[in-house]
Design a protein around this motif. Structure first.
Motif, mmCIF file in Angstrom:
data_model
loop_
_atom_site.group_PDB
_atom_site.id
_atom_site.type_symbol
_atom_site.label_atom_id
_atom_site.label_comp_id
_atom_site.label_asym_id
_atom_site.label_seq_id
_atom_site.Cartn_x
_atom_site.Cartn_y
_atom_site.Cartn_z
ATOM 1 N N SER A 87 0.869 -1.189 0.000
ATOM 2 C CA SER A 87 0.000 0.000 0.000
ATOM 3 C C SER A 87 0.898 1.228 0.000
ATOM 4 O O SER A 87 2.114 1.114 -0.103
ATOM 5 C CB SER A 87 -0.906 -0.021 1.230
ATOM 6 O OG SER A 87 -0.119 0.089 2.387
ATOM 7 N N GLY A 88 0.319 2.382 0.121
ATOM 8 C CA GLY A 88 1.149 3.582 0.196
ATOM 9 C C GLY A 88 0.728 4.641 -0.791
ATOM 10 O O GLY A 88 -0.124 4.409 -1.651
ATOM 11 N N GLU A 89 1.347 5.763 -0.611
ATOM 12 C CA GLU A 89 0.957 6.945 -1.384
ATOM 13 C C GLU A 89 2.250 7.620 -1.843
ATOM 14 O O GLU A 89 3.130 7.896 -1.023
ATOM 15 C CB GLU A 89 0.190 7.853 -0.418
ATOM 16 C CG GLU A 89 -0.375 9.083 -1.024
ATOM 17 C CD GLU A 89 -1.018 9.941 0.076
ATOM 18 O OE1 GLU A 89 -0.784 11.145 0.069
ATOM 19 O OE2 GLU A 89 -1.723 9.378 0.954
ATOM 20 N N PHE A 90 2.357 7.872 -3.138
ATOM 21 C CA PHE A 90 3.617 8.405 -3.662
ATOM 22 C C PHE A 90 3.729 9.906 -3.456
ATOM 23 O O PHE A 90 2.752 10.641 -3.577
ATOM 24 C CB PHE A 90 3.750 8.069 -5.150
ATOM 25 C CG PHE A 90 3.996 6.606 -5.378
ATOM 26 C CD1 PHE A 90 5.233 6.057 -5.082
ATOM 27 C CD2 PHE A 90 2.985 5.781 -5.851
ATOM 28 C CE1 PHE A 90 5.468 4.700 -5.266
ATOM 29 C CE2 PHE A 90 3.207 4.427 -6.029
ATOM 30 C CZ PHE A 90 4.449 3.877 -5.741
ATOM 31 N N ILE A 91 4.936 10.328 -3.136
ATOM 32 C CA ILE A 91 5.195 11.762 -2.962
ATOM 33 C C ILE A 91 6.351 12.163 -3.874
ATOM 34 O O ILE A 91 7.087 11.302 -4.361
ATOM 35 C CB ILE A 91 5.543 12.118 -1.500
ATOM 36 C CG1 ILE A 91 6.789 11.358 -1.033
ATOM 37 C CG2 ILE A 91 4.360 11.813 -0.587
ATOM 38 C CD1 ILE A 91 7.318 11.840 0.303
ATOM 39 N N ASP A 92 6.478 13.470 -4.098
ATOM 40 C CA ASP A 92 7.582 13.931 -4.948
ATOM 41 C C ASP A 92 8.786 14.310 -4.079
ATOM 42 O O ASP A 92 8.723 14.304 -2.847
ATOM 43 C CB ASP A 92 7.132 15.081 -5.854
ATOM 44 C CG ASP A 92 6.745 16.323 -5.062
ATOM 45 O OD1 ASP A 92 7.062 16.409 -3.867
ATOM 46 O OD2 ASP A 92 6.114 17.217 -5.668
ATOM 47 N N TYR A 93 9.873 14.621 -4.739
ATOM 48 C CA TYR A 93 11.122 14.871 -4.017
ATOM 49 C C TYR A 93 11.020 16.112 -3.126
ATOM 50 O O TYR A 93 11.609 16.165 -2.056
ATOM 51 C CB TYR A 93 12.289 15.005 -5.003
ATOM 52 C CG TYR A 93 13.637 14.924 -4.317
ATOM 53 C CD1 TYR A 93 14.217 13.684 -4.022
ATOM 54 C CD2 TYR A 93 14.330 16.071 -3.945
ATOM 55 C CE1 TYR A 93 15.430 13.591 -3.374
ATOM 56 C CE2 TYR A 93 15.551 15.985 -3.295
ATOM 57 C CZ TYR A 93 16.099 14.751 -3.012
ATOM 58 O OH TYR A 93 17.299 14.667 -2.368
ATOM 59 N N GLY A 94 10.247 17.108 -3.611
ATOM 60 C CA GLY A 94 10.095 18.329 -2.816
ATOM 61 C C GLY A 94 9.463 18.042 -1.468
ATOM 62 O O GLY A 94 9.951 18.483 -0.424
ATOM 63 N N LEU A 95 8.379 17.275 -1.483
ATOM 64 C CA LEU A 95 7.720 16.935 -0.216
ATOM 65 C C LEU A 95 8.630 16.036 0.618
ATOM 66 O O LEU A 95 8.703 16.154 1.846
ATOM 67 C CB LEU A 95 6.371 16.254 -0.489
ATOM 68 C CG LEU A 95 5.523 15.926 0.746
ATOM 69 C CD1 LEU A 95 5.317 17.145 1.632
ATOM 70 C CD2 LEU A 95 4.178 15.334 0.343
ATOM 71 N N TYR A 96 9.356 15.158 -0.070
ATOM 72 C CA TYR A 96 10.284 14.260 0.620
ATOM 73 C C TYR A 96 11.325 15.038 1.432
ATOM 74 O O TYR A 96 11.544 14.752 2.605
ATOM 75 C CB TYR A 96 10.958 13.351 -0.416
ATOM 76 C CG TYR A 96 12.177 12.607 0.072
ATOM 77 C CD1 TYR A 96 12.063 11.486 0.894
ATOM 78 C CD2 TYR A 96 13.456 13.015 -0.315
ATOM 79 C CE1 TYR A 96 13.189 10.814 1.329
ATOM 80 C CE2 TYR A 96 14.585 12.339 0.113
ATOM 81 C CZ TYR A 96 14.446 11.242 0.951
ATOM 82 O OH TYR A 96 15.567 10.580 1.382
ATOM 83 N N VAL A 97 11.933 16.040 0.821
ATOM 84 C CA VAL A 97 12.963 16.783 1.563
ATOM 85 C C VAL A 97 12.343 17.591 2.711
ATOM 86 O O VAL A 97 12.967 17.792 3.738
ATOM 87 C CB VAL A 97 13.842 17.700 0.674
ATOM 88 C CG1 VAL A 97 14.620 16.882 -0.334
ATOM 89 C CG2 VAL A 97 13.046 18.774 -0.015
#
Lengths: 345, 386, 132
Positions: free
Chosen positions: A326-336
């Motif tokens: 399961s899970g929800e993908f995030i982009d690099y901006g949100l990741y940092v």
């Protein structure tokens, strides 16, 4: 008969794909995916850390064990990303689980094998009759320097196991450790990100320690690879555990169920334990399981477990693989942002 | 109990008063009130001042003595007392002063309210105001005052069909009224579209649903009926001043969409004044958030529970409506100087009843002021009559 | 604020509330005195189930300093199955939350006293998917 009485797991819901990280650093995602055997990794939310992961995994384990938390006599939390450098995570877990105040506790650090070290300590305490149940947790929100190869794999997650000799679902028939002073991966005091020896982390570190521990245990117990229904090896990437399995004479079939790294990345102290829990989700009475962790620095803890009849009455949902997939993908901006890599001056 | 009259009122400008200190603001309101009452100063027997948080806004406690001092009354050595109940502090000061005169203890008493908020940043100002809610079990969770009122609004909408437009109309009305009030912070009209398209603060509340946090001070001077006649030909009498309390946290209340403290204080006040809600000609209510004005219509008994929005939809509370509410512009547009607000409301009602309200004058013989603290844990209802 | 936080750790981490044995009412946050029974109160501590439903909520955009990194975040009034209504954060997408939705307690971070200060852990809620 000392063994695993219960287990629980926690994997944060966010995921970031290798493609997204590679996009930022101008690298070839396909090459990295093939090289690491990783498609994506888990990322903790802003309000999650090793303590919250340890508590959630611990709560699932205690709930499934159907024991009074006050019967837990020891709490050990293994991690290399404890929220406090000084002040234990174990006390946060003990309080949140309602263990009371009469319990042995400490935080452990041995890179990625601190969780299995906790199991060994609990085994000793149970066998000595000093405690009824012990809670051993491996959890991490592992750090990685932006742009470093580690950034593709350093993930977050954790697993908790209750060790005891009553209501055991998987008996631990033996454990064996192989330890040496091998600085393949480290983080100096005060440094935000770990450093590593690149390819040095392979042969002299991961492979030497895992094979030595596995062989040592099998020799001690008089077992061979074909005696095991499942094998789980520490999974820093998707490639190493497959290769070490082959080196030791285990088949792909034996390691498949416990190989969760491709979809969540390396959860460090949680890594081999999450693999073990994924195996326990499916295991049947009589199955024998080999678990070998690896912690940089370096050492491996090997365990041979035999699944008991108790597992048929044990609550095993939600399953580890359901959480993994399961899970929800995030982009690099949100990741940092979530990983607090933005400096505000 | 003696009958109590208001013999003088004063009010500073409300807003961001960058060039005025706390002491300056208080003095400007105080001098205006003394002039209005024709007092020299030595006639004053006691001071009650409402101030929510001198300690955090100014790092200054002992506001009571400070005010007496800077009002030039230090050498009279009169008793000065600060009272606090969040943003109902002003209402409390009024009630303390009222009781002091009604009881016969004192003849002429000052009720003041003052707050200086802009010496700290806007975020700190909101954090301090939010401590009128439950710091440990509400604000700790990130539920500040806008978020708490937003949850009241959400449930009111869900249960009674109140619409975002209804909330916006309260804001539009109060802004329009404020254009006629020279002391008001925001003296420009806004359109319904502007209000409805302003950014969310805490859904469903938008920027124009929230009162500002302002600098300001207000003063009313109370006297016994007999003494009042010596100083003014246009006394305004306080026919009731009642206070009630409730659970500090919204989550503990009997009903999230009703402020029981307002219900209790207003029922007592109507009874004491011997009137009914319909006898009120003009009201100043505590619209710290637009939803609070709509709920006030209901809890004050102007309309039954759940039908508050109808009053704003039908124009009943407009300046030319049946019960004009917040002719001053309310907290939303006149400004919300926390501890000063309860007194400023009293000033407005007195001006209206005396016929001194200028361009925003309504026809009224009897007025009501509702001052609440936090999300309604304290309510003060005061009824005035000519 | 350190001792102030520490004092209530048990209640924050674990939803330990109180129960009045005289009138059968549950309280969270915990109370030392039952406001219905006052001097007749017979208060004892109880572990609450951590299950409940959303009574009302708000999506907070203009966030206080400590919560800026989380914005927009959801705060909710949650009625626990035992009865008491509590204020908490709800970990979900703003568009997911609805009045009446079932939720369950989770262990999360609420904030910290700056980068070198203590960390405030506590209870938040997530949608309880099992019940829907």
């Amino acid at each position: 008969m000392v063994g695993i009485v219960s287990y629980g797991t926690y994997i944060p819901k966010f995921r970031i794909k290798v493609e997204e990280i590679a996009r930022i650093w101008g690298e070839n995602a396909e090459t990295i995916k093939n090289g690491l055997g990783i498609l994506q990794k888990s990322v903790p939310d802003f309000d999650e850390d090793t303590a919250t992961i340890a508590v959630e995994a611990g709560r699932e384990a205690v709930r499934r064990a159907r024991i009074d938390p006050k019967e837990i006599g020891a709490v050990y939390v293994g991690s290399e990303s404890h929220p406090y450098a000084v002040k234990p995570t174990a006390t946060i877990v003990g309080e949140a689980l309602g263990v009371g105040n009469e319990y042995f506790a400490a935080d452990l650090e041995f890179a990625c094998k601190a969780g299995t070290a906790g199991i060994q300590i609990c085994m000793g305490l149970v066998k000595a009759g000093m405690i009824k149940y012990g809670l051993a947790i491996g959890a991490d929100t592992s750090q990685s320097r932006p742009g470093d190869a580690l950034e593709y794999s350093a993930a977050a997650g954790g697993a908790a196991v209750v060790i005891g000799n009553d209501g055991v679902i998987a008996e631990i028939e033996g454990t064996y450790s192989f330890t040496s002073d091998t600085p393949d991966f480290w983080r100096r005091e005060g440094q935000p990100y770990p450093s590593h020896g690149g390819r040095f982390t392979g042969i002299p570190a991961y492979f030497r320690h895992i094979t030595s521990a596995a062989k040592g245990l099998m020799e001690e117990l008089g077992l061979k690879p074909s005696d095991f229904s499942y094998a789980v090896f520490h999974q820093p990437n998707g490639k190493f555990p497959v290769r070490v399995a082959k080196m030791l004479g285990f088949s792909t079939e034996q390691i498949k169920q416990g190989l969760v790294v491709s979809h969540i990345g390396n959860t460090y102290s949680g890594s081999s334990l999450l693999g073990l829990c994924a195996v326990l989700d499916e295991a049947k009475p009589g199955d024998r399981i080999l678990l070998v962790s690896f912690g940089s620095g370096a050492g491996s803890d090997a365990f041979s477990l035999i699944v008991t009849d108790e597992i048929d009455d044990f609550e095993r949902t939600p399953k580890v693989w359901d959480k993994v997939m399961s899970g929800e993908f995030i982009d690099y901006g949100l990741y940092v942002k979530l990983r607090r890599k933005i400096k505000f001056g | 109990m003696r009958r109590v009259a208001v013999i003088g009122v004063g009010c500073s400008k409300f807003g961001e008063l960058w060039d005025m200190s706390f002491r300056d603001i208080v003095l400007s309101a105080g001098i205006e009130a003394l002039e209005d009452a024709n007092l020299e100063g030595r006639e004053i027997d006691a001071i009650y001042v409402g101030n929510m948080s001198g300690g955090r806004y100014l790092a200054q406690e002992h506001i009571s003595a400070l005010i007496a001092d800077y009002a030039g009354l230090a050498e009279l050595h009169i008793p000065s007392t600060r009272v606090e109940a969040g943003d109902a502090s002003g209402g409390l000061a009024l009630r303390q002063a009222y009781m002091a005169v009604a009881s016969g203890m004192h003849d002429i008493v000052i009720a003041a309210g003052a707050e200086k908020v802009t010496d700290v940043g806007a975020e700190m100002a909101m954090d301090i105001l939010s401590s009128s809610a439950d710091r440990e079990w509400e604000v700790f969770c990130g539920a500040n005052l806008p978020a708490l009122f937003a949850m009241i609004a959400r449930l009111h909408m869900e249960k009674f069909g109140t619409k975002p437009e209804d909330l916006a109309k309260v804001s539009v009305k109060n802004h329009r009224n404020a254009t006629l009030n020279p002391k008001a912070q925001f003296r420009r009209e806004i359109s319904l579209e502007v209000a409805l398209n302003s950014p969310y603060v805490a859904e469903p509340l938008r920027l124009f649903d929230c009162a500002p946090i302002s600098d300001g001070a207000s003063v009313v001077i109370l006297a016994s009926e007999e003494v009042a006649k010596k100083y003014t030909d246009t006394p305004v009498y306080i026919s009731a001043c009642c206070q009630a309390s409730d659970y500090i946290a919204l989550h503990s209340r009997r009903d999230i969409t009703t402020m029981d403290a307002v219900v209790h204080a207003s029922k007592q006040a109507y009874k004491q004044a011997g009137i009914e809600p319909k006898d009120i000609d003009v009201a100043e209510v505590h619209d710290s958030f637009t939803i609070a004005e709509i709920i006030a219509y209901e809890d004050l008994g102007f309309v039954e529970k759940g039908r508050g929005a109808e009053l704003i939809r039908e124009g009943v509370t407009e300046l030319d409506g049946e019960i004009p509410v917040n002719p001053s512009g309310g907290l939303k547009a006149c400004g919300h100087a926390i501890g000063a607000t309860g007194i400023r409301q009293a000033v407005e009602i007195v001006l209206q009843l005396r016929g001194d309200a200028g361009k925003r004058q309504v026809d009224a013989e009897r007025g009501l002021a509702l001052n609440i603290g936090g999300t309604g844990a304290t309510a003060v209802v005061t009824i005035f009559e000519r | 604020m350190l001792p102030r936080f520490w004092r209530k750790i048990k209640y924050r981490y674990n939803l330990v509330g109180t129960y009045c044995e005289n009138c059968g009412t549950y309280y969270y946050p915990p109370r030392n005195l039952c406001p219905k029974c006052r001097r007749k109160s017979r208060i004892k501590e109880v572990q609450l189930s951590g299950k409940g439903k959303v009574i009302s909520y708000s999506v907070v955009h203009d966030a206080p300093e400590n919560f800026k990194m989380m914005k927009p975040y959801v705060v909710a009034l949650i009625q626990l199955d035992e009865g008491p209504v509590i204020t908490s954060q709800l970990v979900c997408k703003p568009e997911e939350v609805k009045i009446g939705m079932r939720v369950k307690a989770v262990f999360r971070k609420y904030g910290e006293e700056g980068e070198s200060g203590i960390i405030y852990y506590g209870t938040k809620f997530v949608p309880d998917e099992k019940i829907g």
